[in-house]
Design a protein around this motif. Structure first.
Motif, PDB file in Angstrom:
ATOM      1  N   CYS A  20       0.826  -1.212   0.000  1.00  0.00           N
ATOM      2  CA  CYS A  20       0.000   0.000   0.000  1.00  0.00           C
ATOM      3  C   CYS A  20       0.858   1.258   0.000  1.00  0.00           C
ATOM      4  CB  CYS A  20      -0.922   0.004   1.215  1.00  0.00           C
ATOM      5  SG  CYS A  20      -2.288  -1.180   1.138  1.00  0.00           S
ATOM      6  N   ALA A  21       2.028   1.185   0.625  1.00  0.00           N
ATOM      7  CA  ALA A  21       2.875   2.373   0.765  1.00  0.00           C
ATOM      8  C   ALA A  21       3.625   2.719  -0.508  1.00  0.00           C
ATOM      9  CB  ALA A  21       3.871   2.162   1.904  1.00  0.00           C
ATOM     10  N   LEU A  22       3.882   1.746  -1.373  1.00  0.00           N
ATOM     11  CA  LEU A  22       4.713   1.994  -2.555  1.00  0.00           C
ATOM     12  C   LEU A  22       4.231   3.178  -3.397  1.00  0.00           C
ATOM     13  CD1 LEU A  22       5.792  -1.515  -3.898  1.00  0.00           C
ATOM     14  CD2 LEU A  22       7.244   0.276  -2.947  1.00  0.00           C
ATOM     15  N   PRO A  23       2.973   3.198  -3.835  1.00  0.00           N
ATOM     16  CA  PRO A  23       2.548   4.348  -4.653  1.00  0.00           C
ATOM     17  C   PRO A  23       2.429   5.636  -3.856  1.00  0.00           C
ATOM     18  CG  PRO A  23       0.701   2.876  -4.249  1.00  0.00           C
ATOM     19  CD  PRO A  23       1.917   2.181  -3.732  1.00  0.00           C
ATOM     20  N   LEU A  30       5.713  10.340 -10.686  1.00  0.00           N
ATOM     21  CA  LEU A  30       6.087   8.957 -11.012  1.00  0.00           C
ATOM     22  C   LEU A  30       5.047   7.968 -10.480  1.00  0.00           C
ATOM     23  CD1 LEU A  30       9.903   9.121 -10.202  1.00  0.00           C
ATOM     24  CD2 LEU A  30       8.872   8.940 -12.479  1.00  0.00           C
ATOM     25  N   PRO A  31       3.786   8.091 -10.878  1.00  0.00           N
ATOM     26  CA  PRO A  31       2.781   7.140 -10.395  1.00  0.00           C
ATOM     27  C   PRO A  31       3.065   5.736 -10.925  1.00  0.00           C
ATOM     28  CG  PRO A  31       1.876   8.498 -12.154  1.00  0.00           C
ATOM     29  CD  PRO A  31       3.222   9.067 -11.822  1.00  0.00           C
ATOM     30  N   PHE A  32       3.249   4.808 -10.017  1.00  0.00           N
ATOM     31  CA  PHE A  32       3.532   3.412 -10.355  1.00  0.00           C
ATOM     32  C   PHE A  32       4.727   3.291 -11.305  1.00  0.00           C
ATOM     33  CE2 PHE A  32      -0.887   3.509  -9.045  1.00  0.00           C
ATOM     34  CZ  PHE A  32      -0.942   2.457  -8.146  1.00  0.00           C
ATOM     35  N   ALA A  97      -1.146  -1.878 -12.802  1.00  0.00           N
ATOM     36  CA  ALA A  97      -1.368  -0.428 -12.732  1.00  0.00           C
ATOM     37  C   ALA A  97      -0.320   0.319 -13.546  1.00  0.00           C
ATOM     38  CB  ALA A  97      -1.343   0.024 -11.276  1.00  0.00           C
ATOM     39  N   HIS A  98       0.926  -0.120 -13.447  1.00  0.00           N
ATOM     40  CA  HIS A  98       2.006   0.492 -14.234  1.00  0.00           C
ATOM     41  C   HIS A  98       1.711   0.391 -15.735  1.00  0.00           C
ATOM     42  CE1 HIS A  98       6.205   1.314 -15.496  1.00  0.00           C
ATOM     43  NE2 HIS A  98       5.979   0.360 -16.393  1.00  0.00           N
ATOM     44  N   ALA A  99       1.334  -0.788 -16.180  1.00  0.00           N
ATOM     45  CA  ALA A  99       1.095  -1.010 -17.611  1.00  0.00           C
ATOM     46  C   ALA A  99      -0.083  -0.174 -18.112  1.00  0.00           C
ATOM     47  CB  ALA A  99       0.839  -2.488 -17.864  1.00  0.00           C
ATOM     48  N   ARG A 100      -1.130  -0.056 -17.306  1.00  0.00           N
ATOM     49  CA  ARG A 100      -2.308   0.696 -17.754  1.00  0.00           C
ATOM     50  C   ARG A 100      -2.029   2.197 -17.829  1.00  0.00           C
ATOM     51  NH1 ARG A 100      -7.056  -2.624 -14.408  1.00  0.00           N
ATOM     52  NH2 ARG A 100      -7.012  -4.460 -15.781  1.00  0.00           N
ATOM     53  N   ILE A 101      -1.282   2.728 -16.864  1.00  0.00           N
ATOM     54  CA  ILE A 101      -0.942   4.153 -16.921  1.00  0.00           C
ATOM     55  C   ILE A 101      -0.012   4.426 -18.087  1.00  0.00           C
ATOM     56  CG2 ILE A 101       0.230   6.022 -15.706  1.00  0.00           C
ATOM     57  CD1 ILE A 101      -0.767   4.839 -13.088  1.00  0.00           C
ATOM     58  N   ARG A 102       0.930   3.545 -18.293  1.00  0.00           N
ATOM     59  CA  ARG A 102       1.873   3.735 -19.404  1.00  0.00           C
ATOM     60  C   ARG A 102       1.146   3.642 -20.744  1.00  0.00           C
ATOM     61  NH1 ARG A 102       7.982   1.287 -19.518  1.00  0.00           N
ATOM     62  NH2 ARG A 102       8.642   2.257 -21.479  1.00  0.00           N
ATOM     63  N   ALA A 103       0.191   2.729 -20.843  1.00  0.00           N
ATOM     64  CA  ALA A 103      -0.569   2.596 -22.091  1.00  0.00           C
ATOM     65  C   ALA A 103      -1.403   3.854 -22.340  1.00  0.00           C
ATOM     66  CB  ALA A 103      -1.459   1.363 -22.029  1.00  0.00           C
ATOM     67  N   ALA A 104      -2.029   4.386 -21.279  1.00  0.00           N
ATOM     68  CA  ALA A 104      -2.818   5.602 -21.432  1.00  0.00           C
ATOM     69  C   ALA A 104      -1.929   6.783 -21.818  1.00  0.00           C
ATOM     70  CB  ALA A 104      -3.551   5.902 -20.127  1.00  0.00           C
ATOM     71  N   LYS A 105      -0.742   6.828 -21.252  1.00  0.00           N
ATOM     72  CA  LYS A 105       0.212   7.899 -21.570  1.00  0.00           C
ATOM     73  C   LYS A 105       0.605   7.849 -23.043  1.00  0.00           C
ATOM     74  CE  LYS A 105       5.108   8.806 -20.731  1.00  0.00           C
ATOM     75  NZ  LYS A 105       6.275   8.426 -19.900  1.00  0.00           N
ATOM     76  N   GLU A 106       0.903   6.665 -23.546  1.00  0.00           N
ATOM     77  CA  GLU A 106       1.301   6.529 -24.938  1.00  0.00           C
ATOM     78  C   GLU A 106       0.116   6.761 -25.872  1.00  0.00           C
ATOM     79  OE1 GLU A 106       3.002   2.656 -25.136  1.00  0.00           O
ATOM     80  OE2 GLU A 106       4.819   3.208 -24.011  1.00  0.00           O
ATOM     81  N   ARG A 107      -1.051   6.265 -25.473  1.00  0.00           N
ATOM     82  CA  ARG A 107      -2.245   6.425 -26.313  1.00  0.00           C
ATOM     83  C   ARG A 107      -2.659   7.897 -26.402  1.00  0.00           C
ATOM     84  NH1 ARG A 107      -4.843   2.907 -23.859  1.00  0.00           N
ATOM     85  NH2 ARG A 107      -5.945   4.260 -22.369  1.00  0.00           N
ATOM     86  N   GLY A 108      -2.566   8.611 -25.285  1.00  0.00           N
ATOM     87  CA  GLY A 108      -2.954  10.019 -25.280  1.00  0.00           C
ATOM     88  C   GLY A 108      -1.838  10.974 -25.624  1.00  0.00           C
ATOM     89  N   GLN A 312      15.931   5.269  -7.226  1.00  0.00           N
ATOM     90  CA  GLN A 312      14.858   4.339  -7.583  1.00  0.00           C
ATOM     91  C   GLN A 312      13.553   5.086  -7.791  1.00  0.00           C
ATOM     92  OE1 GLN A 312      13.355   1.783  -8.997  1.00  0.00           O
ATOM     93  NE2 GLN A 312      14.494   0.322  -7.747  1.00  0.00           N
ATOM     94  N   ARG A 313      12.760   4.647  -8.758  1.00  0.00           N
ATOM     95  CA  ARG A 313      11.476   5.293  -9.015  1.00  0.00           C
ATOM     96  C   ARG A 313      10.425   4.892  -7.991  1.00  0.00           C
ATOM     97  NH1 ARG A 313       9.735   5.915 -15.315  1.00  0.00           N
ATOM     98  NH2 ARG A 313      11.273   7.505 -15.857  1.00  0.00           N
ATOM     99  N   ALA A 314      10.349   3.616  -7.706  1.00  0.00           N
ATOM    100  CA  ALA A 314       9.319   3.118  -6.796  1.00  0.00           C
ATOM    101  C   ALA A 314       9.846   3.137  -5.372  1.00  0.00           C
ATOM    102  CB  ALA A 314       8.902   1.700  -7.189  1.00  0.00           C
ATOM    103  N   GLY A 315       8.955   3.368  -4.418  1.00  0.00           N
ATOM    104  CA  GLY A 315       9.352   3.339  -3.012  1.00  0.00           C
ATOM    105  C   GLY A 315       9.924   4.663  -2.557  1.00  0.00           C
ATOM    106  N   GLY A 316      10.599   4.651  -1.430  1.00  0.00           N
ATOM    107  CA  GLY A 316      11.092   5.875  -0.837  1.00  0.00           C
ATOM    108  C   GLY A 316      12.573   6.075  -1.034  1.00  0.00           C
ATOM    109  N   ALA A 317      13.324   6.140   0.077  1.00  0.00           N
ATOM    110  CA  ALA A 317      14.764   6.406   0.010  1.00  0.00           C
ATOM    111  C   ALA A 317      15.488   5.148  -0.457  1.00  0.00           C
ATOM    112  CB  ALA A 317      15.282   6.846   1.378  1.00  0.00           C
TER     113      ALA A 317
END
Length: 350
Positions: A20-23, A30-32, A97-108, A312-317
């Motif tokens: 739950c904390a990752l996003p 950098l969502p997902f 979730a990563h794949a769907r956001i990336r697909a929407a980004k490329e599609r739009g 790193q993109r995902a997570g914190g420090a």
């Protein structure tokens, strides 16, 4: 058997909390693990995937907790199997979730009409963030104290020198590893925002100061835990559930320190307040570099990037290696050799 059941449920809760904390810990851009322009940080697709992911992770956590409770108590392997299965399922949810956001980004074509760029802060090289050596004094003092106690006790122990002093060796390794880690993270490629160069540079420097302080505090906590475990192994401390809990309590303190850093400062300092008029209006947005990030944004490989370590993109420090750089594979190989040697010759210490 009751303790085994509690351990199963706690492990499930821990995996669910981390998932739950990752996003939440990641920067809004950098969502997902997908790079998006500022105008798209609150896009309906991003917000929708956050909601779906949270619901799926919580539902999986509940199912895993039920499975942990109903699992046959005589099979101890369930204690590890259930959390591992939950981790795999949560990873699939994150990747989806990563794949769907990336697909929407490329599609739009979200970056259409934007001017992409990068920014650098040369002061991080001319005036780098350093780890004050006196911050390691607590960890070093605990290590010396452990060595003295071990030297006094060694004559009454029926064990080899290597086995008896394994806790001291581990403490020394921790103390030596902290300045090395601090040097790596403070010299890794910084995460700066081309749209907010001045404020992101200032906040990143604060973030690095907090990180090296947390590293020193973690070293102190780990050495205290190793001291308490050594006292148990040297039969100077009666082993029981309560003493075991006390021995690992410093590690909980270390985790709390990192959580506090993440809550107050955030990844790369993004939670810190901005200063009015600190940045002039910039036409740039951070460069889209998704093509170099793989497996949900956890793996970075870019042959044209001279950096060995990147944020790193995902997570914190957290930092990761640039697997497109040959030196990263040298580091991976060296770590692999150390692990093999440790497993082959370090089995004597419980």
């Amino acid at each position: 058997m009751t303790l085994l059941l509690v351990a199963r449920v706690l492990l499930v809760a821990l995996v669910t909390a981390v998932a739950c904390a990752l996003p939440v810990l990641a920067r809004p851009a950098l969502p997902f693990g997908v790079r998006v322009p500022p105008a798209r940080e609150d896009d309906p697709v991003v917000a929708g995937q956050r909601r779906v992911y949270a619901r799926v992770v919580l539902a999986l956590g509940v199912l895993a907790a039920v499975g942990a409770v109903l699992a046959p108590s005589r099979h101890e392997w369930w204690t590890a199997a259930v959390p591992l299965a939950l981790l795999a399922a949560d990873s699939v949810a994150y990747g989806t979730a990563h794949a769907r956001i990336r697909a929407a980004k490329e599609r739009g074509n979200w970056y259409e009409g934007t001017r992409q760029g990068v920014t650098a802060d040369t002061s991080l090289r001319t005036d780098p963030v350093r780890l004050p050596w006196w911050w390691l004094a607590p960890a070093a003092a605990v290590t010396v104290a452990t060595a003295v106690v071990g030297a006094v006790r060694y004559g009454d122990l029926e064990s080899t020198f290597t086995t008896a002093f394994a806790p001291v060796f581990a403490q020394a390794a921790v103390v030596l590893l902290v300045p090395l880690t601090a040097a790596v993270v403070t010299r890794a490629r910084p995460e700066l925002d081309a749209a907010r160069p001045a404020s992101s540079a200032r906040r990143y420097r604060v973030y690095l100061h907090g990180t090296v302080a947390a590293l020193a505090a973690t070293a102190a906590c780990v050495t205290v835990t190793l001291l308490l475990l050594a006292l148990r192994d040297w039969e100077l401390w009666t082993s029981s559930r309560w003493t075991a809990t006390l021995a690992y309590a410093p590690l909980a303190v270390a985790a709390l320190i990192w959580l506090t850093l993440e809550a107050k400062v955030g990844q790369a300092g993004h939670r810190l307040p901005t200063v009015p008029d600190e940045d002039p209006t910039s036409p740039l947005v951070q460069r889209d570099d998704d093509r170099h990030w793989h497996i949900g944004g956890f793996v970075y490989a870019n042959r044209t990037d001279p950096s060995i370590f990147v944020h790193q993109r995902a997570g914190g420090a957290s930092w990761t290696m640039n697997l497109g750089h040959w030196a990263a594979w040298v580091v991976v190989g060296a770590v692999g050799v150390v692990v093999v040697v440790a497993l082959a010759f370090g089995g004597g210490w419980r």
